[in-house]
Design a protein around this motif. Sequence first.
Motif: not given
Length: 139
Positions: A112-139
């Motif tokens: 959930n944190v990474t999905k918010e960052a995907e939308k809110n990082c400055l580079i993401s905000k500057s692009l008008s293309i689809p942006i996707t992400s995935e995250a893996v939490l390592l233990s």
Amino acid sequence: MNRKAKAKWDGDLKTGNGFLTTDSTVLNDTAYSFKTRFDTGVGTNPEELLAAAHAGCFTMAVSAALTQKGLTAIHLETEAVVELDMVKLVITGVHLKMQGKVDGISAEDFVNVTKEAEKNCLISKSLSIPITSEAVLLS
């Protein structure tokens, strides 16, 4: 605040070459060419630099979001893949793949944190293309 980079180019598109320089001098007459952009060779290209910028921005945005939750990442690592349609010569998307080690957060909350960052990082905000992400939490 402004950030600057300069590009130089000599010659035609396919056989010419260029150099990129940033004010910080991290890039200092760094080579780029048609071959490094659309084939392989020593040097960089705009899409690779976009991927590096997006990976860095996204990773910092995740760190900031974790900090707001009172958490500190032990380690975060992001791979950004800029997808280029070679037929249409358009960037069709960016895929951000993050792995992180963070104590005190569930895998679901980390995503959930990474999905918010995907939308809110400055580079993401500057692009008008689809942006996707995935995250893996390592233990």
